[in-house]
Design a protein around this motif. Structure first.
Motif, mmCIF file in Angstrom:
data_model
loop_
_atom_site.group_PDB
_atom_site.id
_atom_site.type_symbol
_atom_site.label_atom_id
_atom_site.label_comp_id
_atom_site.label_asym_id
_atom_site.label_seq_id
_atom_site.Cartn_x
_atom_site.Cartn_y
_atom_site.Cartn_z
ATOM 1 N N LEU A 1 -0.274 11.501 -2.063
ATOM 2 C CA LEU A 1 -0.638 10.475 -1.277
ATOM 3 C C LEU A 1 0.634 9.391 -1.187
ATOM 4 C CD1 LEU A 1 -4.209 9.631 -2.325
ATOM 5 C CD2 LEU A 1 -3.623 10.187 -0.123
ATOM 6 N N GLN A 2 1.371 9.265 -2.061
ATOM 7 C CA GLN A 2 2.661 8.552 -1.860
ATOM 8 C C GLN A 2 3.652 9.333 -1.389
ATOM 9 O OE1 GLN A 2 3.028 5.915 -5.201
ATOM 10 N NE2 GLN A 2 5.140 5.112 -4.370
ATOM 11 N N GLY A 3 3.319 10.476 -0.552
ATOM 12 C CA GLY A 3 4.407 11.255 0.042
ATOM 13 C C GLY A 3 5.654 12.136 -0.686
ATOM 14 N N THR B 1 -0.908 4.514 -10.670
ATOM 15 C CA THR B 1 -2.360 4.782 -10.535
ATOM 16 C C THR B 1 -3.034 4.562 -11.786
ATOM 17 O OG1 THR B 1 -3.879 6.200 -9.737
ATOM 18 C CG2 THR B 1 -2.073 7.389 -10.763
ATOM 19 N N PRO B 2 -4.099 3.699 -11.743
ATOM 20 C CA PRO B 2 -4.492 2.802 -10.603
ATOM 21 C C PRO B 2 -3.406 1.434 -10.539
ATOM 22 C CG PRO B 2 -5.852 2.308 -12.327
ATOM 23 C CD PRO B 2 -5.117 3.382 -12.836
ATOM 24 N N ASN B 3 -3.648 0.977 -9.396
ATOM 25 C CA ASN B 3 -2.406 -0.080 -8.990
ATOM 26 C C ASN B 3 -2.814 -1.297 -8.815
ATOM 27 O OD1 ASN B 3 -2.724 0.002 -6.015
ATOM 28 N ND2 ASN B 3 -1.616 2.343 -6.233
ATOM 29 N N PRO B 4 -2.172 -2.569 -8.357
ATOM 30 C CA PRO B 4 -2.610 -3.726 -8.182
ATOM 31 C C PRO B 4 -3.600 -3.783 -6.683
ATOM 32 C CG PRO B 4 -0.436 -3.919 -8.792
ATOM 33 C CD PRO B 4 -0.718 -2.450 -8.627
ATOM 34 N N ASP C 1 0.770 -1.066 -0.018
ATOM 35 C CA ASP C 1 -0.035 -0.013 -0.147
ATOM 36 C C ASP C 1 0.651 1.226 -0.029
ATOM 37 O OD1 ASP C 1 -2.062 1.987 0.191
ATOM 38 O OD2 ASP C 1 -2.736 1.471 2.104
ATOM 39 N N PHE C 2 0.992 1.970 -1.359
ATOM 40 C CA PHE C 2 1.913 3.124 -1.325
ATOM 41 C C PHE C 2 1.070 4.382 -1.112
ATOM 42 C CE2 PHE C 2 4.138 -0.342 -3.498
ATOM 43 C CZ PHE C 2 5.444 -0.226 -2.898
ATOM 44 N N GLY C 3 -0.157 4.295 -0.989
ATOM 45 C CA GLY C 3 -1.163 5.439 -0.704
ATOM 46 C C GLY C 3 -2.055 5.725 -1.763
ATOM 47 N N PRO C 4 -1.841 5.591 -3.068
ATOM 48 C CA PRO C 4 -2.880 6.122 -4.232
ATOM 49 C C PRO C 4 -4.103 5.581 -4.187
ATOM 50 C CG PRO C 4 -0.494 5.847 -4.967
ATOM 51 C CD PRO C 4 -0.342 5.394 -3.669
ATOM 52 N N ARG C 5 -5.233 6.019 -4.361
ATOM 53 C CA ARG C 5 -6.575 5.604 -4.317
ATOM 54 C C ARG C 5 -6.860 5.024 -5.708
ATOM 55 N NH1 ARG C 5 -9.225 6.706 0.045
ATOM 56 N NH2 ARG C 5 -10.417 5.013 -0.581
ATOM 57 N N ASN D 1 -11.876 8.725 -5.246
ATOM 58 C CA ASN D 1 -11.748 8.779 -4.083
ATOM 59 C C ASN D 1 -13.369 8.757 -3.423
ATOM 60 O OD1 ASN D 1 -10.916 8.579 -1.315
ATOM 61 N ND2 ASN D 1 -10.253 10.850 -0.968
ATOM 62 N N GLY D 2 -14.407 8.268 -4.241
ATOM 63 C CA GLY D 2 -15.792 8.324 -3.850
ATOM 64 C C GLY D 2 -16.271 9.448 -4.152
#
Length: 447
Positions: A197-199, A291-294, A123-127, A416-417
């Protein structure tokens, strides 16, 4: 316009406006389901092909692109829009909100990651940009048929909505909505959010739009639109086959330049296929934002997840709110196929739709009432889900003076919804196929 409808229109990046009664078929005032009547009887709004071609040419700065869209892909765009009720739109947004809530629940994550590939555990952060929630409409409300993490068509649909012409003032007002004034800033903020989100600080300098053999993909023109959009934000943007990437000295590179962010359009959801090694290694090293990722796919779009989301007992154990649990009743009952339930599923097949758990693009899917014994022999071995059949509603379209009844589904593009855009797909056959005269992507008008 009622207060809740005003809110929906303000929140949605598409031409959302109540059509006045003068724009509607005569019998609509006696019918509560205005969207169903309009989809059946309204033929006054048609695709302005010349306007769309001009808009795409100006955007892509490529004189051959418009021809590629409208000549090489004659059924990419439907010849008329689709109408959707504000009530159904609100229900669809509730479903998106409920799935987002479920995806944050530890018990749900534990369940879906148990059958996901190991790479989804990172989990690297991206949604995940451009989530796609696909719905069939019906008398008992919209039904979620699937979720996609690499949902295509958003950039194309943004232009399609602007290329409509109408024979009545109210519809013209709807098509004049400042679509790109809302859509493009939201899309840019989405990519910046994934970066942060990935810093990462600041903004990316380079981005690769990645797919296998991208120039051969049916939606390649959209890659060009996305590339131009990203270039306008100051990025260096490339359209790249993953086999062209290298991972060296801790950096993902293309033609010797560092790739900061990957807009991933691959259907290799675990990045495990041949030719994807550099991208996979860079992703696992945290050297690039993908993004998107696994993980996004594992939490949202693995079709096996629908068996949990449609199970009231399972949703009751996740700690989500009663409102969210109620919204998930819009997910058709879904089961995983195996030898142990094969006899029961075969007996109920007329009410089921079968999809490969790892499938995409409507490939190798079967309506149970049309499935042969030979096909069933393969399906019952496993790797499929069986989903309660949600019959799509219809859009009637006039082609050369003749009226044709086509099926439709509605896609919500979200991040993100939060909604980015709404669009429809009009087609004949078991699934969307972009081979139907008069069919293809269609803009959605909210009524």
């Amino acid at each position: 316009m009622a207060a809740n409808e005003t809110s929906l229109a303000a929140d949605f990046g598409s031409p959302v406006r109540l059509l006045g009664r003068s724009a509607m078929p005569q019998d609509i005032t006696q019918d509560g389901d205005r969207d169903l009547v309009l989809n059946r009887e309204c033929f006054c709004i048609t695709l302005d092909s010349a306007g769309l071609q001009a808009a795409i040419r100006a955007e892509a700065q490529d004189p051959d692109l418009a021809a590629a869209l409208l000549e090489a892909r004659p059924h990419l765009f439907a010849s008329a829009p689709v109408f959707l009720s504000s009530h159904d739109l609100a229900a669809m947004l509730d479903v998106v909100d409920a799935i987002e809530a479920a995806a944050k629940a530890p018990a749900y994550q534990e369940a879906v990651l148990a059958w996901a590939p190991a790479i989804a555990g990172y989990d690297f952060g991206p949604r995940g940009v451009f989530m796609g929630y696909d719905f069939h409409l019906g008398g008992d409300g919209p039904k979620l048929i699937e979720v996609n993490t690499n949902a295509g068509g958003a950039f194309l649909n943004a232009f399609l909505a602007r290329a409509q012409s109408a024979c009545c003032r109210e519809a013209k007002d709807a098509t004049r909505a400042a679509l790109l004034g809302e859509f493009e800033p939201a899309v840019w903020q989405m990519f910046l959010a994934e970066w942060a989100l990935q810093g990462r600080s600041g903004q990316p300098r380079t981005i690769a739009i990645v797919d296998d053999r991208p120039q051969e993909q049916y939606l390649f023109p959209e890659f060009l639109l996305a590339q131009r959009f990203l270039e306008r934000q100051g990025l260096k943007a490339w359209i790249v086959d993953p086999a062209q990437l290298q991972f060296a000295e801790g950096q993902l590179r293309y033609l010797g330049e560092t790739v900061d962010l990957v807009y991933n359009r691959l259907v290799d959801f675990s990045l495990g296929a041949g030719g994807h090694e550099a991208l996979r290694e860079a992703y696992l090293a945290g050297a690039v934002t993908v993004t998107p990722n696994p993980r996004n796919h594992a939490l949202f779009a693995d079709k096996r997840n629908m068996s949990l989301l449609s199970d009231a007992d399972a949703t009751g154990s996740w700690g989500i709110s009663p409102r969210h649990r109620q919204s998930l009743s819009a997910v058709p009952r879904t089961m995983m196929v195996g030898i142990e339930n094969a006899e029961m599923l075969w007996s109920e097949r007329n009410h089921l739709f079968f999809k490969p758990a790892g499938g995409h693009g409507g490939k190798a899917v079967y309506r149970g009432d049309k499935m042969t014994r030979r096909v069933w022999t393969e399906v019952q071995q496993g790797g499929y889900i069986a989903q309660e059949l949600a019959i799509p509603t219809e859009r009637r379209i006039k082609i050369d003076g003749a009226i044709h009844s086509l099926k439709l589904d509605v896609r919500l593009y979200a991040y993100n919804g939060l909604p980015l855009l709404t669009a429809a797909r009009v087609y004949q056959g078991q699934t969307t196929n972009f081979r139907t005269p008069g069919g293809g992507f269609a803009p959605v008008f909210i009524v």
